[in-house]
Design a protein around this motif. Structure first.
Motif, PDB file in Angstrom:
ATOM      1  N   GLY A 192       0.792  -1.220   0.000  1.00 20.92           N
ATOM      2  CA  GLY A 192       0.000   0.000   0.000  1.00 20.92           C
ATOM      3  C   GLY A 192       0.822   1.267   0.000  1.00 20.92           C
ATOM      4  O   GLY A 192       0.283   2.360   0.226  1.00 20.92           O
ATOM      5  N   ILE A 193       2.123   1.162  -0.257  1.00 19.05           N
ATOM      6  CA  ILE A 193       3.015   2.322  -0.280  1.00 19.05           C
ATOM      7  C   ILE A 193       3.872   2.242  -1.536  1.00 19.05           C
ATOM      8  O   ILE A 193       4.367   1.166  -1.887  1.00 19.05           O
ATOM      9  N   ARG A 194       4.063   3.376  -2.189  1.00 21.73           N
ATOM     10  CA  ARG A 194       4.846   3.385  -3.423  1.00 21.73           C
ATOM     11  C   ARG A 194       6.232   2.793  -3.194  1.00 21.73           C
ATOM     12  O   ARG A 194       6.899   3.086  -2.201  1.00 21.73           O
ATOM     13  N   THR A 195       6.641   1.945  -4.122  1.00 24.05           N
ATOM     14  CA  THR A 195       7.877   1.174  -3.953  1.00 24.05           C
ATOM     15  C   THR A 195       8.784   1.337  -5.163  1.00 24.05           C
ATOM     16  O   THR A 195       8.329   1.403  -6.304  1.00 24.05           O
ATOM     17  N   TYR A 196      10.081   1.394  -4.883  1.00 25.61           N
ATOM     18  CA  TYR A 196      11.108   1.439  -5.920  1.00 25.61           C
ATOM     19  C   TYR A 196      12.070   0.273  -5.687  1.00 25.61           C
ATOM     20  O   TYR A 196      12.360  -0.082  -4.541  1.00 25.61           O
ATOM     21  N   ILE A 197      12.555  -0.324  -6.759  1.00 26.78           N
ATOM     22  CA  ILE A 197      13.546  -1.384  -6.611  1.00 26.78           C
ATOM     23  C   ILE A 197      14.867  -0.915  -7.206  1.00 26.78           C
ATOM     24  O   ILE A 197      14.903  -0.053  -8.087  1.00 26.78           O
ATOM     25  N   GLU A 198      15.947  -1.482  -6.689  1.00 25.54           N
ATOM     26  CA  GLU A 198      17.281  -1.086  -7.137  1.00 25.54           C
ATOM     27  C   GLU A 198      18.244  -2.239  -6.961  1.00 25.54           C
ATOM     28  O   GLU A 198      18.041  -3.111  -6.096  1.00 25.54           O
ATOM     29  N   ASN A 199      19.269  -2.282  -7.780  1.00 25.04           N
ATOM     30  CA  ASN A 199      20.357  -3.242  -7.597  1.00 25.04           C
ATOM     31  C   ASN A 199      21.060  -2.952  -6.279  1.00 25.04           C
ATOM     32  O   ASN A 199      21.332  -1.798  -5.950  1.00 25.04           O
ATOM     33  N   ASP A 200      21.361  -4.010  -5.523  1.00 24.73           N
ATOM     34  CA  ASP A 200      21.906  -3.813  -4.176  1.00 24.73           C
ATOM     35  C   ASP A 200      23.246  -3.084  -4.175  1.00 24.73           C
ATOM     36  O   ASP A 200      23.495  -2.218  -3.322  1.00 24.73           O
ATOM     37  N   SER A 201      24.117  -3.389  -5.122  1.00 25.89           N
ATOM     38  CA  SER A 201      25.436  -2.758  -5.140  1.00 25.89           C
ATOM     39  C   SER A 201      25.339  -1.264  -5.431  1.00 25.89           C
ATOM     40  O   SER A 201      26.081  -0.458  -4.858  1.00 25.89           O
ATOM     41  N   ARG A 202      24.425  -0.874  -6.302  1.00 29.11           N
ATOM     42  CA  ARG A 202      24.255   0.550  -6.596  1.00 29.11           C
ATOM     43  C   ARG A 202      23.700   1.291  -5.379  1.00 29.11           C
ATOM     44  O   ARG A 202      24.123   2.410  -5.076  1.00 29.11           O
ATOM     45  N   ALA A 203      22.739   0.674  -4.701  1.00 25.61           N
ATOM     46  CA  ALA A 203      22.173   1.313  -3.512  1.00 25.61           C
ATOM     47  C   ALA A 203      23.235   1.469  -2.424  1.00 25.61           C
ATOM     48  O   ALA A 203      23.304   2.507  -1.746  1.00 25.61           O
ATOM     49  N   MET A 204      24.083   0.460  -2.257  1.00 25.93           N
ATOM     50  CA  MET A 204      25.153   0.537  -1.262  1.00 25.93           C
ATOM     51  C   MET A 204      26.149   1.632  -1.626  1.00 25.93           C
ATOM     52  O   MET A 204      26.624   2.384  -0.764  1.00 25.93           O
ATOM     53  N   ALA A 205      26.470   1.734  -2.908  1.00 28.19           N
ATOM     54  CA  ALA A 205      27.369   2.795  -3.369  1.00 28.19           C
ATOM     55  C   ALA A 205      26.786   4.166  -3.053  1.00 28.19           C
ATOM     56  O   ALA A 205      27.490   5.067  -2.584  1.00 28.19           O
ATOM     57  N   TYR A 206      25.497   4.315  -3.278  1.00 32.17           N
ATOM     58  CA  TYR A 206      24.845   5.603  -3.035  1.00 32.17           C
ATOM     59  C   TYR A 206      24.807   5.924  -1.542  1.00 32.17           C
ATOM     60  O   TYR A 206      24.988   7.080  -1.133  1.00 32.17           O
ATOM     61  N   GLY A 207      24.581   4.898  -0.720  1.00 30.46           N
ATOM     62  CA  GLY A 207      24.588   5.100   0.722  1.00 30.46           C
ATOM     63  C   GLY A 207      25.938   5.586   1.212  1.00 30.46           C
ATOM     64  O   GLY A 207      26.027   6.535   2.001  1.00 30.46           O
ATOM     65  N   GLU A 208      27.008   4.952   0.730  1.00 28.62           N
ATOM     66  CA  GLU A 208      28.359   5.371   1.126  1.00 28.62           C
ATOM     67  C   GLU A 208      28.672   6.770   0.602  1.00 28.62           C
ATOM     68  O   GLU A 208      29.333   7.571   1.267  1.00 28.62           O
ATOM     69  N   PHE A 209      28.183   7.084  -0.592  1.00 27.52           N
ATOM     70  CA  PHE A 209      28.442   8.389  -1.181  1.00 27.52           C
ATOM     71  C   PHE A 209      27.790   9.500  -0.363  1.00 27.52           C
ATOM     72  O   PHE A 209      28.391  10.559  -0.136  1.00 27.52           O
ATOM     73  N   CYS A 210      26.574   9.271   0.084  1.00 30.20           N
ATOM     74  CA  CYS A 210      25.824  10.323   0.782  1.00 30.20           C
ATOM     75  C   CYS A 210      26.104  10.378   2.277  1.00 30.20           C
ATOM     76  O   CYS A 210      26.098  11.467   2.862  1.00 30.20           O
ATOM     77  N   SER A 211      26.341   9.230   2.899  1.00 29.69           N
ATOM     78  CA  SER A 211      26.416   9.195   4.363  1.00 29.69           C
ATOM     79  C   SER A 211      27.558   8.353   4.904  1.00 29.69           C
ATOM     80  O   SER A 211      27.594   8.083   6.108  1.00 29.69           O
ATOM     81  N   GLY A 212      28.467   7.921   4.052  1.00 22.57           N
ATOM     82  CA  GLY A 212      29.495   7.006   4.513  1.00 22.57           C
ATOM     83  C   GLY A 212      30.906   7.528   4.408  1.00 22.57           C
ATOM     84  O   GLY A 212      31.226   8.640   4.817  1.00 22.57           O
ATOM     85  N   ILE A 213      31.774   6.702   3.802  1.00 22.66           N
ATOM     86  CA  ILE A 213      33.209   6.962   3.789  1.00 22.66           C
ATOM     87  C   ILE A 213      33.618   8.043   2.798  1.00 22.66           C
ATOM     88  O   ILE A 213      34.712   8.610   2.885  1.00 22.66           O
ATOM     89  N   VAL A 214      32.737   8.373   1.851  1.00 18.81           N
ATOM     90  CA  VAL A 214      33.085   9.328   0.792  1.00 18.81           C
ATOM     91  C   VAL A 214      33.153  10.740   1.357  1.00 18.81           C
ATOM     92  O   VAL A 214      32.270  11.167   2.114  1.00 18.81           O
ATOM     93  N   ASP A 215      34.187  11.473   0.983  1.00 18.13           N
ATOM     94  CA  ASP A 215      34.343  12.854   1.412  1.00 18.13           C
ATOM     95  C   ASP A 215      33.950  13.781   0.266  1.00 18.13           C
ATOM     96  O   ASP A 215      32.786  14.130   0.106  1.00 18.13           O
ATOM     97  N   LYS A 216      34.916  14.139  -0.560  1.00 16.80           N
ATOM     98  CA  LYS A 216      34.636  15.027  -1.682  1.00 16.80           C
ATOM     99  C   LYS A 216      34.762  14.316  -3.024  1.00 16.80           C
ATOM    100  O   LYS A 216      34.632  14.942  -4.079  1.00 16.80           O
ATOM    101  N   GLU A 217      35.036  13.026  -2.991  1.00 14.97           N
ATOM    102  CA  GLU A 217      35.230  12.280  -4.242  1.00 14.97           C
ATOM    103  C   GLU A 217      33.916  12.196  -5.028  1.00 14.97           C
ATOM    104  O   GLU A 217      32.842  12.048  -4.450  1.00 14.97           O
ATOM    105  N   LYS A 218      34.024  12.258  -6.329  1.00 16.74           N
ATOM    106  CA  LYS A 218      32.856  12.192  -7.212  1.00 16.74           C
ATOM    107  C   LYS A 218      32.871  10.959  -8.115  1.00 16.74           C
ATOM    108  O   LYS A 218      31.827  10.547  -8.623  1.00 16.74           O
ATOM    109  N   ASN A 219      34.071  10.401  -8.351  1.00 19.25           N
ATOM    110  CA  ASN A 219      34.200   9.232  -9.225  1.00 19.25           C
ATOM    111  C   ASN A 219      34.610   8.036  -8.375  1.00 19.25           C
ATOM    112  O   ASN A 219      35.759   7.930  -7.934  1.00 19.25           O
ATOM    113  N   ILE A 220      33.651   7.146  -8.158  1.00 16.56           N
ATOM    114  CA  ILE A 220      33.788   6.119  -7.125  1.00 16.56           C
ATOM    115  C   ILE A 220      33.340   4.763  -7.659  1.00 16.56           C
ATOM    116  O   ILE A 220      32.371   4.671  -8.421  1.00 16.56           O
ATOM    117  N   LEU A 221      34.033   3.733  -7.231  1.00 14.41           N
ATOM    118  CA  LEU A 221      33.618   2.357  -7.489  1.00 14.41           C
ATOM    119  C   LEU A 221      33.364   1.679  -6.149  1.00 14.41           C
ATOM    120  O   LEU A 221      34.223   1.715  -5.267  1.00 14.41           O
TER     121      LEU A 221
END
Length: 409
Positions: A192-221
């Motif tokens: 009953g709530i709008r849902t989005y799906i994503e590949n797990d590795s991409r979501a983890m990358a985004y989590g680290e980029f926004c709230s994790g180990i990433v500082d000012k880097e923009k090009n990340i693997l």
């Protein structure tokens, strides 16, 4: 009686048009301004969003009534009558992030300001491409939401799955692809709530980029090391998907000259010798050949051993586990060296369950990167372990829903 949240109602209304739609879009812009720039006065918002002061004032008042925005008091600068400063209320809208693993589910709740409010880890679950497995997943999500007693304030759900995902269409092509409707729609209809799906590795990358180990880097693997090997690619601060949304199939690069058939059906894939599954298989073979390990005290039947057992054993100084993880790390490092030569990234992050072994994995990976990549290229690349650990996927899923549903970054 609880007042209806006009903003959330409009957000959930996919048929909204006309003036109501325009007002919704401007409300999103106001929230984006607060989230990404700063608290602001009505005049600041009017200038920043190129909208009239009366319209901005009208919509800010509406957002205050909906409990999304707060009046933070008068500004401390200026002469004469000082204007009010407005900003976000963090506990007004929430997002649910779900990370689906092979044998468990991690699930969490974040607020508008990217804070992880609650999480539940390692909920037992068996991921199979079956209706029963999908039903179980929906029950887990539904039970978690019911335990929160604030379902009316949840704007969206993000579900991470391994394999090939097209988040734009909502289809998964590796799991739960037996229905005509997109998986995102199926889960939305059940919960009953709008849902989005994503590949797990991409979501983890985004989590680290926004709230994790990433500082000012923009090009990340971000290399996701679990039973398989996934890759999240970020270029110029944006997730990279490729033409069909399937970029990042790092584990299926043919790097070894072997006869091991990968689960993708091909031979020689990186996953056949450098993944958690490969580690588990090698561990069992060594035990059958007479090697010893502390694991067999609790798991006398080799078939009962799981990847998590090997990780725990390594962290308890088990010689066999440490030795085999080092072998996996060396092979993995060869693959990452190729990525560094190709992408010349600022940062490579090792995440996923195997990253919990720390230096037992990190050091052989680093050594292999130095050996197999071009020094002129890898000199500009840092190698780091994930900071968020098991929370990376949950946080990434929440933040991607926040971005896609509210058009916030």
């Amino acid at each position: 009686m609880t007042k209806q949240n006009t903003f959330l109602n409009d957000l959930r209304n996919e048929a909204i048009t006309g003036v109501a739609y325009k007002n919704l879009m401007l409300k999103k812009q106001i929230l984006e301004y607060f989230a990404n720039i700063s608290d602001a006065t009505i005049t600041d918002l009017s200038k920043g969003l190129n909208a009239s002061i009366p319209k901005i004032n009208e919509l800010v008042v509406a957002l205050i009534e909906d409990g999304l925005v707060k009046d933070s008091g008068k500004t401390e600068v200026g002469i004469g009558r000082r204007p009010s400063l407005y900003g976000l209320k963090s506990n007004s809208i929430f997002f649910v992030g779900v990370e689906v693993k092979k044998s468990h589910v991690n699930i969490g709740l974040s607020d508008f300001k990217k804070n992880l409010i609650k999480s539940v880890k390692r909920i037992p679950f068996q991921l199979t491409n079956s209706q029963a497995s999908l039903d179980d997943l929906c029950i887990i999500i539904d039970d978690f939401i019911k335990s929160l007693a604030l379902a009316e304030n949840i704007a969206g759900i993000g579900v991470n799955l391994t394999g090939r995902i097209n988040y734009k269409t909502g289809y998964s092509y590796s799991f739960f692809h037996f229905n005509e409707e997109p998986l995102s729609v199926i889960i939305k209809d059940k919960i009953g709530i709008r849902t989005y799906i994503e590949n797990d590795s991409r979501a983890m990358a985004y989590g680290e980029f926004c709230s994790g180990i990433v500082d000012k880097e923009k090009n990340i693997l971000f290399v996701n090391l679990d039973y398989g090997i996934g890759l999240g690619i970020m270029i110029n601060g944006e997730l990279y998907y490729g033409k069909s949304g399937f970029a990042g199939e790092f584990g299926h690069i043919q790097i070894f000259n072997n006869e091991i058939i990968c689960h993708c059906g091909k031979k020689g894939c990186l996953e056949t010798e450098a993944s958690g599954s490969a580690l588990l298989e090698a561990f069992k073979i060594r035990l059958q050949q007479g090697a010893s390990s502390i694991i067999t005290k609790d798991r006398p039947d080799f078939n009962d051993i799981q990847l998590e057992d090997i990780i725990q054993a390594a962290n308890n100084d088990d010689t066999l586990a440490i030795e085999l993880i080092a072998e996996i790390g060396e092979k993995l490092g060869r693959g990452i060296a190729a990525l560094i030569n190709l992408f010349n990234p600022e940062l490579v992050i090792l995440g996923g369950s195997l990253s919990a072994t720390g230096d037992y994995l990190f050091l052989p990976v680093k050594s292999a990167i130095n050996k197999y990549s071009l020094s002129l290229v890898n000199n500009d690349t840092e190698l780091k372990m994930s900071k968020l650990g098991e929370n990376a996927g949950i946080i990434g899923a929440c933040l991607l829903v926040r971005e896609r549903l509210l058009e916030l970054k």
